[in-house]
Design a protein around this motif. Sequence first.
Motif, PDB file in Angstrom:
ATOM      1  N   THR A 173      -6.064  11.218 -11.855  1.00  0.00           N
ATOM      2  CA  THR A 173      -6.623   9.929 -11.618  1.00  0.00           C
ATOM      3  C   THR A 173      -5.464   9.188 -10.643  1.00  0.00           C
ATOM      4  OG1 THR A 173      -7.775   9.851 -13.563  1.00  0.00           O
ATOM      5  CG2 THR A 173      -7.213   7.641 -12.656  1.00  0.00           C
ATOM      6  N   LEU A 174      -4.198   9.252 -11.080  1.00  0.00           N
ATOM      7  CA  LEU A 174      -3.335   8.662 -10.348  1.00  0.00           C
ATOM      8  C   LEU A 174      -3.169   8.914  -8.844  1.00  0.00           C
ATOM      9  CD1 LEU A 174      -0.177   8.445 -12.692  1.00  0.00           C
ATOM     10  CD2 LEU A 174      -1.644   6.662 -12.048  1.00  0.00           C
ATOM     11  N   LEU A 175      -3.301  10.299  -8.598  1.00  0.00           N
ATOM     12  CA  LEU A 175      -3.363  10.964  -7.146  1.00  0.00           C
ATOM     13  C   LEU A 175      -4.575  10.117  -6.460  1.00  0.00           C
ATOM     14  CD1 LEU A 175      -2.728  14.713  -7.503  1.00  0.00           C
ATOM     15  CD2 LEU A 175      -1.320  12.836  -6.455  1.00  0.00           C
ATOM     16  N   GLY A 176      -5.881  10.197  -6.997  1.00  0.00           N
ATOM     17  CA  GLY A 176      -6.765   9.346  -6.373  1.00  0.00           C
ATOM     18  C   GLY A 176      -6.608   7.689  -6.351  1.00  0.00           C
ATOM     19  N   VAL A 178       0.919  -1.056   0.100  1.00  0.00           N
ATOM     20  CA  VAL A 178       0.037  -0.101   0.118  1.00  0.00           C
ATOM     21  C   VAL A 178       0.799   1.183  -0.112  1.00  0.00           C
ATOM     22  CG1 VAL A 178      -1.799   1.144   1.486  1.00  0.00           C
ATOM     23  CG2 VAL A 178      -2.045  -1.027   1.151  1.00  0.00           C
ATOM     24  N   TYR A 179       1.815   1.271   0.904  1.00  0.00           N
ATOM     25  CA  TYR A 179       2.666   2.355   0.787  1.00  0.00           C
ATOM     26  C   TYR A 179       3.698   2.683  -0.401  1.00  0.00           C
ATOM     27  CZ  TYR A 179       1.216   3.686   5.623  1.00  0.00           C
ATOM     28  OH  TYR A 179       0.451   3.936   6.973  1.00  0.00           O
ATOM     29  N   ALA A 186      -5.900   3.918  -1.992  1.00  0.00           N
ATOM     30  CA  ALA A 186      -5.489   2.731  -1.416  1.00  0.00           C
ATOM     31  C   ALA A 186      -5.066   2.728   0.010  1.00  0.00           C
ATOM     32  CB  ALA A 186      -4.245   2.293  -2.422  1.00  0.00           C
ATOM     33  N   LEU A 187      -4.251   4.069   0.261  1.00  0.00           N
ATOM     34  CA  LEU A 187      -4.050   4.506   1.457  1.00  0.00           C
ATOM     35  C   LEU A 187      -5.151   4.652   2.352  1.00  0.00           C
ATOM     36  CD1 LEU A 187      -1.514   5.219   3.610  1.00  0.00           C
ATOM     37  CD2 LEU A 187      -1.827   7.340   2.755  1.00  0.00           C
ATOM     38  N   ASN A 188      -6.310   5.036   2.041  1.00  0.00           N
ATOM     39  CA  ASN A 188      -7.450   5.358   2.925  1.00  0.00           C
ATOM     40  C   ASN A 188      -8.137   4.219   3.428  1.00  0.00           C
ATOM     41  OD1 ASN A 188      -6.833   8.192   3.342  1.00  0.00           O
ATOM     42  ND2 ASN A 188      -8.162   8.739   1.622  1.00  0.00           N
ATOM     43  N   ASN A 189      -8.261   3.104   2.208  1.00  0.00           N
ATOM     44  CA  ASN A 189      -8.764   1.854   2.369  1.00  0.00           C
ATOM     45  C   ASN A 189      -7.708   1.064   3.395  1.00  0.00           C
ATOM     46  OD1 ASN A 189     -10.788  -0.170   1.760  1.00  0.00           O
ATOM     47  ND2 ASN A 189      -9.126  -0.812   0.146  1.00  0.00           N
ATOM     48  N   TYR A 190      -6.731   1.208   3.053  1.00  0.00           N
ATOM     49  CA  TYR A 190      -5.781   0.226   4.046  1.00  0.00           C
ATOM     50  C   TYR A 190      -5.997   0.765   5.522  1.00  0.00           C
ATOM     51  CZ  TYR A 190      -1.619  -0.978   6.423  1.00  0.00           C
ATOM     52  OH  TYR A 190      -0.732  -1.486   7.482  1.00  0.00           O
ATOM     53  N   ARG A 191      -5.981   1.923   5.642  1.00  0.00           N
ATOM     54  CA  ARG A 191      -5.911   2.689   7.212  1.00  0.00           C
ATOM     55  C   ARG A 191      -7.384   2.298   7.761  1.00  0.00           C
ATOM     56  NH1 ARG A 191      -3.817   8.627   6.340  1.00  0.00           N
ATOM     57  NH2 ARG A 191      -3.836   8.726   8.537  1.00  0.00           N
ATOM     58  N   ASN A 192      -8.500   2.474   6.824  1.00  0.00           N
ATOM     59  CA  ASN A 192      -9.786   2.099   7.305  1.00  0.00           C
ATOM     60  C   ASN A 192      -9.793   0.550   7.582  1.00  0.00           C
ATOM     61  OD1 ASN A 192     -12.566   2.391   7.776  1.00  0.00           O
ATOM     62  ND2 ASN A 192     -13.181   1.567   5.998  1.00  0.00           N
TER      63      ASN A 192
END
Length: 174
Positions: free
Chosen positions: A111-114, A66-67, A119-125
């Motif tokens: 789009t790449l930024l999103g 993810v990172y 992915a980072l927000n999904n992982y943290r959630n």
Amino acid sequence: MEPHWHCELCEHQDVNLKEGNICGLTGNKPNFTNTCHKIEFGERRKEKIVDTNAKFQKVLKNEWWVYSYFVLFNIFAIALFYLDYLFLDYLKHFFLMAYAVPIFIAAIAITLLGMGWGALNNYRNNLSIAKANKNEADLALSAYNIDYKLKLDFLKSFHGDPKVKSDLQFYYKE
């Protein structure tokens, strides 16, 4: 600590779509404060502890990826924004239709930024949910002075819940 975690580990748990968790012995919702004197541990406790810990460990295993995606997608997006700036600077003397290329490049960069941030927000959630579930299950067991040692071996699984081989041993704290 929520009483439903005690019920999740108990053999007497019954689930009713209308009322949720109910005790199979009393037919009522749990109404105890710290511990239930009617709790009975069995195979359900083992399954729930293994499942909760396996989900937590599976989320943790994805941390490096993810990172990596986050950094890589942000680098690509910054590079594309810079390329977009160069195109705009070069194309400012051309006709209006030439601006379609920089707009397209900017859309790809956004789009790449999103994708990276998503992915980072999904992982943290997912991590916060898995950690909270593991902590609640551990707290429910510690209320009965029970601790455990768990060894998980993950088997190949691509989707859904992780498939694991487990070595779980419960013991009472003194």
